[in-house]
Design a protein around this motif. Structure first.
Motif, PDB file in Angstrom:
ATOM      1  N   TRP A 185      32.544  45.101  46.225  1.00  0.00           N
ATOM      2  CA  TRP A 185      33.526  46.133  45.845  1.00  0.00           C
ATOM      3  C   TRP A 185      34.168  45.823  44.494  1.00  0.00           C
ATOM      4  CZ3 TRP A 185      34.495  50.945  46.498  1.00  0.00           C
ATOM      5  CH2 TRP A 185      34.094  51.584  47.676  1.00  0.00           C
ATOM      6  N   ALA A 188      42.274  50.387  45.150  1.00  0.00           N
ATOM      7  CA  ALA A 188      42.158  49.299  44.170  1.00  0.00           C
ATOM      8  C   ALA A 188      43.064  48.133  44.574  1.00  0.00           C
ATOM      9  CB  ALA A 188      42.534  49.804  42.775  1.00  0.00           C
ATOM     10  N   ARG A 242      32.948  44.196  41.995  1.00  0.00           N
ATOM     11  CA  ARG A 242      31.995  44.465  40.910  1.00  0.00           C
ATOM     12  C   ARG A 242      31.760  45.957  40.721  1.00  0.00           C
ATOM     13  NH1 ARG A 242      29.871  39.641  39.331  1.00  0.00           N
ATOM     14  NH2 ARG A 242      30.383  37.956  40.763  1.00  0.00           N
ATOM     15  N   ARG A 243      31.716  46.692  41.839  1.00  0.00           N
ATOM     16  CA  ARG A 243      31.512  48.140  41.723  1.00  0.00           C
ATOM     17  C   ARG A 243      32.679  48.781  40.982  1.00  0.00           C
ATOM     18  NH1 ARG A 243      30.231  50.003  47.803  1.00  0.00           N
ATOM     19  NH2 ARG A 243      28.983  51.757  47.086  1.00  0.00           N
ATOM     20  N   LEU A 244      33.890  48.417  41.364  1.00  0.00           N
ATOM     21  CA  LEU A 244      35.054  49.026  40.713  1.00  0.00           C
ATOM     22  C   LEU A 244      35.174  48.553  39.272  1.00  0.00           C
ATOM     23  CD1 LEU A 244      37.840  49.048  43.477  1.00  0.00           C
ATOM     24  CD2 LEU A 244      36.182  50.833  42.910  1.00  0.00           C
ATOM     25  N   ALA A 245      34.831  47.282  39.027  1.00  0.00           N
ATOM     26  CA  ALA A 245      34.932  46.766  37.659  1.00  0.00           C
ATOM     27  C   ALA A 245      33.914  47.435  36.742  1.00  0.00           C
ATOM     28  CB  ALA A 245      34.733  45.248  37.653  1.00  0.00           C
ATOM     29  N   GLY A 246      32.900  48.085  37.328  1.00  0.00           N
ATOM     30  CA  GLY A 246      31.869  48.731  36.534  1.00  0.00           C
ATOM     31  C   GLY A 246      32.283  50.079  35.975  1.00  0.00           C
TER      32      GLY A 246
END
Lengths: 261, 305
Positions: free
Chosen positions: A151, A102, A153-157
């Motif tokens: 990445w 992160a 956006r993926r982690l924020a999801g």
């Protein structure tokens, strides 16, 4: 020294050297930190991708050090590996160790977006070799930016991942702003067009671009404290983490001074 | 046709030089043998990343930094390709990674040893990769066609690694006396594992991997090829091979050498090498530390753009 360098007044040449050193060190140090993921990234597919990105950064650092070497008559490797930790000029953003995924995504997102704004300006530089290099770098950095945006956006999801990302961003904002700390005698470069716009202008443009994206994903922007922190030492502050990294990347060369490797 | 007749026809096909595709029918014995072979190869690429990875941060010039990162990246890419070949044979990647980390499956002996100097970086890229490429080139003829095709791509990249390794070694050998000693000291340490790497000679009459043409050449043949190509090149650079018994026998047309330590090889590949447990622990630690990323990415859709 090449023709372009000859035509510059001494003071401008020195300021240009400071600017090149700052950008080169940014690319060099983030390239080193992120190359630590090679072989141990979260997934094999990402391992290959992240290695490519850190190799691009080292490649950019090399091109910038070579440009600098033309101004100063030094050797690119000597500039990259031959200095004391205090003589490096990367932004404080690059003082931190690799930490977790992160943190890596957060730092890289902040850096890639800031670098994109900086390169857009430098592609208009009156120093022709720098303008050409910046244009070339922009083509590669576009892919980095797309990769990092994905990445982010993926982690924020995912709630848990977003919280890790948010914590990393909160820790990094003040140091990320140091990418736009003014370089010494910057006004000479702005006047000559080597740096087409002041760092303060680029900083505002970057914040206007990035803040809404992060807010839209439920991620924090800079606090008022982050924004008012004094930027004078943004590129001269050094940490133990960086001193450790410096010890690593100078270890082999230091084991036999003056040798060829 | 009953299963036995089907299997007989299959083995006649592969023993006659025929190829097998992933969706062809194959006997369980053949499938298991190919899977075991490819899985160990994939594991070796993945574990082979770790000794060299330690030097990515220490590469002494911009050129070496780029070459080494790119080489290690290639090895990760090879692991990815090979795990995909193995997955098509019926074992999921996560299971293969779990078995590797639990010490249930093996990886090549050379990746169980420590690296101590920049000389190791040169010797590994030059000679360990050279020993590997000798067997990998033979695998381009494997009866299992997806593996054979993958090996063609891998061999091409490995040949670039060997050039990088030789350049590192050559630069050191043309350098200071300390740099030359660094290479010789590394070669002295790596020679034993290199000689063990292809394994003890096997009986061609009972080696199923050979009979079924999963691999095209026997262990001793590979070792002889390695010695024929590389010993003269090692000597050419002014290095000494640390084996007083090494020499080419013109009459027999083969290399003589001191018997490699096969007990050490067995010991090392069963997880008792000097770095076996440390490297597996490093993999386990990093896998655990990034589990949340896989969970987040595989478990949740991305936020709206």
């Amino acid at each position: 020294m090449n023709d372009f360098a000859h035509r510059l007044p001494d003071a401008t040449r020195e300021a240009l050297a400071e600017l090149l050193l700052a950008i080169a060190d940014d690319e060099f140090v983030i390239g080193f930190w992120d190359s630590e993921w090679t072989g141990i990234a979260p997934m094999l597919e990402e391992d290959v991708a992240t290695s490519s990105i850190s190799q691009d950064e080292i490649g950019h650092a090399r091109a910038l050090y070579e440009l600098l070497a033309e101004l100063t008559g030094q050797d690119a490797d000597e500039i990259a590996f031959g200095r004391r930790p205090e003589a490096y000029r990367h932004a404080a953003l690059m003082n931190h160790p690799r930490t977790d995924w992160a943190f890596t995504v957060a730092r890289r997102y902040l850096y890639e977006t800031a670098d994109a704004v900086r390169l857009e300006a430098l592609a208009r530089s009156s120093h022709e070799p720098l303008a050409q290099l910046a244009a070339k770098m922009r083509r590669e950095e576009r892919y980095h930016l797309m990769h990092l945006d994905t990445w982010l956006r993926r982690l924020a999801g995912s709630d848990a991942a977003r919280e890790r990302l948010a914590a990393a961003l909160r820790m990094l904002w003040a140091d990320a702003l140091a990418v736009f700390s003014p370089v010494p005698d910057e006004e000479l470069l702005v006047r000559g067009g080597e740096l087409p716009e002041p760092m303060a202008t680029l900083r505002s443009r970057w914040l206007e671009q990035v803040s809404p994206v992060l807010a839209g994903l439920g991620l924090p922007g800079p606090t008022s404290d982050d924004l008012t922190v004094a930027a004078d030492d943004g590129r001269t502050r050094r940490t133990d983490a960086f001193r450790w990294l410096h010890g690593e990347f100078t270890m082999v060369a230091a084991s036999e001074r003056g040798a060829t490797w | 046709m009953d299963d036995q007749e089907r299997a007989d026809a299959f083995y006649a096909h592969v023993m006659g030089g025929g190829k097998v595709e992933a969706d062809d029918w194959m006997p369980d014995d053949y499938r298991a043998a190919v899977l075991k072979f490819v899985e160990m190869h994939a594991n070796s690429e993945l574990m082979g990343v770790l000794p060299e990875r330690e030097w990515i941060l220490r590469a002494p010039t911009l050129k070496r930094k780029l070459a080494l990162t790119s080489k290690v990246q290639d090895e990760v890419g090879h692991a990815q390709l090979l795990y995909r070949v193995a997955e098509d044979l019926g074992k999921p990647r996560e299971q293969m990674l779990a078995d590797l980390m639990a010490g249930k499956t093996k990886f090549h002996n050379v990746f169980h040893y420590p690296t101590r100097s920049w000389g190791d970086v040169g010797i590994i890229a030059w000679l360990v990769d050279a020993a590997a490429i000798v067997s990998q080139q033979a695998l381009r003829d494997s009866s299992y066609a997806p593996y054979a095709r993958t090996m063609k791509k891998i061999c091409w990249e490995e040949s670039v690694h060997i050039m990088h390794g030789r350049d590192v070694v050559l630069t050191l050998m043309n350098g200071t006396s300390r740099q030359r000693e660094m290479v010789q000291e590394a070669l002295d340490r790596w020679w034993g594992p290199l000689m063990q790497m292809h394994g003890p000679p096997t009986d061609p009459a009972t080696d199923r991997d050979l009979i079924w043409k999963i691999k095209a050449k026997g262990n001793e043949q590979l070792r002889q090829e390695f010695l024929s190509i590389y010993v003269p090149r090692i000597w050419e650079l002014g290095l000494t091979v640390p084996d007083a018994g090494l020499g080419y026998d013109e009459v027999e047309g083969r290399w003589h050498y001191t018997e490699p330590d096969w007990a050490e090889l067995r010991n090392v590949v069963t997880g008792h090498g000097p770095m076996s447990q440390e490297r597996l622990e490093f993999r386990r630690t990093n896998h655990a530390a990034t589990q949340w990323v896989r969970d987040a990415v595989l478990g949740a859709p991305s936020a709206a753009a």
